[in-house]
Write a protein that holds these residues in place. Structure first.
Motif, PDB file in Angstrom:
ATOM      1  N   ILE A   1      30.467  35.109  38.355  1.00  0.00           N
ATOM      2  CA  ILE A   1      30.419  35.237  36.895  1.00  0.00           C
ATOM      3  C   ILE A   1      31.088  36.541  36.457  1.00  0.00           C
ATOM      4  O   ILE A   1      31.903  36.559  35.526  1.00  0.00           O
ATOM      5  CB  ILE A   1      28.962  35.189  36.400  1.00  0.00           C
ATOM      6  CG1 ILE A   1      28.378  33.795  36.624  1.00  0.00           C
ATOM      7  CG2 ILE A   1      28.869  35.569  34.927  1.00  0.00           C
ATOM      8  CD1 ILE A   1      26.878  33.708  36.429  1.00  0.00           C
ATOM      9  N   LYS A   2      30.756  37.627  37.144  1.00  0.00           N
ATOM     10  CA  LYS A   2      31.323  38.936  36.786  1.00  0.00           C
ATOM     11  C   LYS A   2      32.831  38.956  36.980  1.00  0.00           C
ATOM     12  O   LYS A   2      33.579  39.475  36.132  1.00  0.00           O
ATOM     13  CB  LYS A   2      30.657  40.011  37.645  1.00  0.00           C
ATOM     14  CG  LYS A   2      30.844  41.422  37.133  1.00  0.00           C
ATOM     15  CD  LYS A   2      30.068  41.639  35.845  1.00  0.00           C
ATOM     16  CE  LYS A   2      30.180  43.068  35.359  1.00  0.00           C
ATOM     17  NZ  LYS A   2      29.493  43.258  34.058  1.00  0.00           N
ATOM     18  N   ARG A   3      33.294  38.378  38.082  1.00  0.00           N
ATOM     19  CA  ARG A   3      34.734  38.367  38.361  1.00  0.00           C
ATOM     20  C   ARG A   3      35.496  37.581  37.297  1.00  0.00           C
ATOM     21  O   ARG A   3      36.522  38.044  36.775  1.00  0.00           O
ATOM     22  CB  ARG A   3      35.000  37.765  39.739  1.00  0.00           C
ATOM     23  CG  ARG A   3      36.472  37.540  40.053  1.00  0.00           C
ATOM     24  CD  ARG A   3      36.675  36.984  41.448  1.00  0.00           C
ATOM     25  NE  ARG A   3      35.975  35.727  41.669  1.00  0.00           N
ATOM     26  CZ  ARG A   3      36.422  34.539  41.262  1.00  0.00           C
ATOM     27  NH1 ARG A   3      37.559  34.445  40.563  1.00  0.00           N
ATOM     28  NH2 ARG A   3      35.745  33.436  41.536  1.00  0.00           N
ATOM     29  N   LEU A   4      35.008  36.404  36.955  1.00  0.00           N
ATOM     30  CA  LEU A   4      35.686  35.589  35.943  1.00  0.00           C
ATOM     31  C   LEU A   4      35.632  36.238  34.567  1.00  0.00           C
ATOM     32  O   LEU A   4      36.594  36.146  33.789  1.00  0.00           O
ATOM     33  CB  LEU A   4      35.051  34.196  35.899  1.00  0.00           C
ATOM     34  CG  LEU A   4      35.341  33.306  37.109  1.00  0.00           C
ATOM     35  CD1 LEU A   4      34.452  32.068  37.103  1.00  0.00           C
ATOM     36  CD2 LEU A   4      36.812  32.897  37.140  1.00  0.00           C
ATOM     37  N   SER A   5      34.537  36.899  34.263  1.00  0.00           N
ATOM     38  CA  SER A   5      34.433  37.604  32.984  1.00  0.00           C
ATOM     39  C   SER A   5      35.512  38.672  32.862  1.00  0.00           C
ATOM     40  O   SER A   5      36.148  38.815  31.810  1.00  0.00           O
ATOM     41  CB  SER A   5      33.046  38.242  32.861  1.00  0.00           C
ATOM     42  OG  SER A   5      32.961  39.056  31.718  1.00  0.00           O
ATOM     43  N   GLU A   6      35.735  39.409  33.958  1.00  0.00           N
ATOM     44  CA  GLU A   6      36.742  40.468  33.930  1.00  0.00           C
ATOM     45  C   GLU A   6      38.150  39.894  33.931  1.00  0.00           C
ATOM     46  O   GLU A   6      39.028  40.373  33.197  1.00  0.00           O
ATOM     47  CB  GLU A   6      36.533  41.391  35.133  1.00  0.00           C
ATOM     48  CG  GLU A   6      35.227  42.179  35.039  1.00  0.00           C
ATOM     49  CD  GLU A   6      34.924  42.957  36.311  1.00  0.00           C
ATOM     50  OE1 GLU A   6      35.676  42.795  37.293  1.00  0.00           O
ATOM     51  OE2 GLU A   6      33.926  43.708  36.328  1.00  0.00           O
ATOM     52  N   GLU A   7      38.377  38.845  34.742  1.00  0.00           N
ATOM     53  CA  GLU A   7      39.711  38.250  34.807  1.00  0.00           C
ATOM     54  C   GLU A   7      40.121  37.610  33.486  1.00  0.00           C
ATOM     55  O   GLU A   7      41.266  37.753  33.045  1.00  0.00           O
ATOM     56  CB  GLU A   7      39.750  37.193  35.917  1.00  0.00           C
ATOM     57  CG  GLU A   7      39.739  37.766  37.324  1.00  0.00           C
ATOM     58  CD  GLU A   7      39.770  36.674  38.373  1.00  0.00           C
ATOM     59  OE1 GLU A   7      39.782  35.473  37.994  1.00  0.00           O
ATOM     60  OE2 GLU A   7      39.787  36.996  39.584  1.00  0.00           O
ATOM     61  N   LYS A   8      39.200  36.887  32.859  1.00  0.00           N
ATOM     62  CA  LYS A   8      39.506  36.168  31.627  1.00  0.00           C
ATOM     63  C   LYS A   8      39.274  37.010  30.382  1.00  0.00           C
ATOM     64  O   LYS A   8      39.595  36.574  29.273  1.00  0.00           O
ATOM     65  CB  LYS A   8      38.636  34.907  31.535  1.00  0.00           C
ATOM     66  CG  LYS A   8      38.728  33.970  32.735  1.00  0.00           C
ATOM     67  CD  LYS A   8      40.058  33.265  32.801  1.00  0.00           C
ATOM     68  CE  LYS A   8      40.060  32.233  33.932  1.00  0.00           C
ATOM     69  NZ  LYS A   8      41.362  31.513  34.021  1.00  0.00           N
ATOM     70  N   GLU A   9      38.686  38.208  30.574  1.00  0.00           N
ATOM     71  CA  GLU A   9      38.336  39.093  29.451  1.00  0.00           C
ATOM     72  C   GLU A   9      37.438  38.371  28.451  1.00  0.00           C
ATOM     73  O   GLU A   9      37.655  38.392  27.240  1.00  0.00           O
ATOM     74  CB  GLU A   9      39.596  39.636  28.775  1.00  0.00           C
ATOM     75  CG  GLU A   9      40.449  40.492  29.711  1.00  0.00           C
ATOM     76  CD  GLU A   9      41.661  41.082  29.009  1.00  0.00           C
ATOM     77  OE1 GLU A   9      42.017  40.577  27.918  1.00  0.00           O
ATOM     78  OE2 GLU A   9      42.241  42.035  29.543  1.00  0.00           O
ATOM     79  N   VAL A  10      36.419  37.707  28.994  1.00  0.00           N
ATOM     80  CA  VAL A  10      35.451  36.959  28.193  1.00  0.00           C
ATOM     81  C   VAL A  10      34.080  37.611  28.354  1.00  0.00           C
ATOM     82  O   VAL A  10      33.582  37.728  29.485  1.00  0.00           O
ATOM     83  CB  VAL A  10      35.381  35.481  28.641  1.00  0.00           C
ATOM     84  CG1 VAL A  10      34.273  34.739  27.899  1.00  0.00           C
ATOM     85  CG2 VAL A  10      36.725  34.793  28.407  1.00  0.00           C
ATOM     86  N   PRO A  11      33.453  38.049  27.272  1.00  0.00           N
ATOM     87  CA  PRO A  11      32.124  38.655  27.386  1.00  0.00           C
ATOM     88  C   PRO A  11      31.070  37.623  27.775  1.00  0.00           C
ATOM     89  O   PRO A  11      31.201  36.441  27.462  1.00  0.00           O
ATOM     90  CB  PRO A  11      31.870  39.203  25.973  1.00  0.00           C
ATOM     91  CG  PRO A  11      32.712  38.356  25.080  1.00  0.00           C
ATOM     92  CD  PRO A  11      33.937  38.008  25.879  1.00  0.00           C
ATOM     93  N   VAL A  12      30.038  38.091  28.450  1.00  0.00           N
ATOM     94  CA  VAL A  12      28.953  37.215  28.907  1.00  0.00           C
ATOM     95  C   VAL A  12      27.630  37.695  28.334  1.00  0.00           C
ATOM     96  O   VAL A  12      27.314  38.892  28.373  1.00  0.00           O
ATOM     97  CB  VAL A  12      28.880  37.181  30.443  1.00  0.00           C
ATOM     98  CG1 VAL A  12      27.717  36.301  30.902  1.00  0.00           C
ATOM     99  CG2 VAL A  12      30.190  36.680  31.032  1.00  0.00           C
TER     100      VAL A  12
END
Length: 266
Positions: A74-85
């Motif tokens: 989840i953290k990796r995809l949040s950073e890669e896609k620049e999408v807040p969680v």
């Protein structure tokens, strides 16, 4: 139709990932693990260019490794896609469940949500006296003197307990580091948060373990607008599960889950 018209602004989209159940490496339908959640998590970040991802969490915890794997994805995809969680705690996000919540940028709770339990537990039984009472002799042959460490049918050895305690301490240290990286300065100073204790919603907010009280849809609409759209992603049930051929396995999983939730009075 406007979402399909080029150059026309669309309403914000929030992808909702449901993370519900005990966290375990086993493949039962009632549990959470990295293999079972990977596809839905990847889709939630990739489809429709979401403005945010919301985690709907209801978990009493479980495997530290699976908790770490899911949270790291989840953290990796949040950073890669620049999408807040944003994580939204329902009944409980304790132990490994709170590990998952800490993958989010913000954590929201209900007044009666249970959060915390930042610790490590190992539970078993000592059955050596029971089998001796019935004249049962335990026969174990190993190559390596510690291969039968913590065998419940043999008397407990002090050196086995010392090894287990050392392993637990290392896992606990990794858990604490994960929480501190996620929550940072929001954690209350001089508060002993890492004893395994758990708290209700507002107290968790006061301690910095959560950011505030809030429910998923109202909070997301408050942040992104009343026209916010939601796409929900959850684990898919296999063909065999839908036709009820895994009834025994599901019953066993339900019993395990109830025991885990019962630790928190649920």
């Amino acid at each position: 139709m406007k979402r399909f018209i080029p150059f026309m602004k669309t309403d914000p989209l929030v992808s909702v990932i449901r993370l519900q159940g005990v966290i375990s490496a086993t493949g039962r339908s009632a549990v959470l693990n990295d293999a079972g959640t990977a596809q839905m998590i990847e889709k939630a970040f990739a489809r429709g260019k979401p403005a945010a991802v919301a985690l709907a969490i209801n978990s009493p915890g479980g495997s530290p490794v699976q908790s770490s794997l899911i949270a790291a994805r989840i953290k990796r995809l949040s950073e890669e896609k620049e999408v807040p969680v944003h994580a939204f705690v329902e009944d409980v996000a304790a132990s490994g469940g709170y590990w998952l919540a800490c993958a989010a940028d913000h954590i929201w709770v209900d007044e009666s949500s249970i959060i915390g339990s930042i610790g490590v537990i190992s539970a078993s039984f000592g059955l050596n006296e029971l089998i001796a009472r019935f004249g049962i002799e335990r026969r174990v042959h190993t190559a390596g003197k510690d291969k039968s460490m913590l065998d419940p049918f043999r008397p407990e050895r002090a050196e086995d307990v010392a090894r287990l305690t050392s392993i637990q301490a290392q896992i606990h240290a990794a858990f604490i580091a994960h929480v501190k990286r996620s929550r940072g300065s929001r954690l209350a100073e001089n508060a002993d948060l890492f004893t395994g204790e758990f708290w209700l919603g507002q107290t968790g907010v006061d301690l910095g373990l959560a950011d505030g009280l809030g429910h998923l849809k109202p909070k997301m609409k408050d942040l992104f607008g009343e026209k916010t759209r939601f796409a929900v992603y959850g684990p898919k049930r296999g063909l065999l599960q839908r036709f009820g051929t895994q009834i025994v396995e599901d019953v066993t999983g339900t019993m395990d889950a109830r025991a885990a939730y019962a630790r928190y009075g649920l």
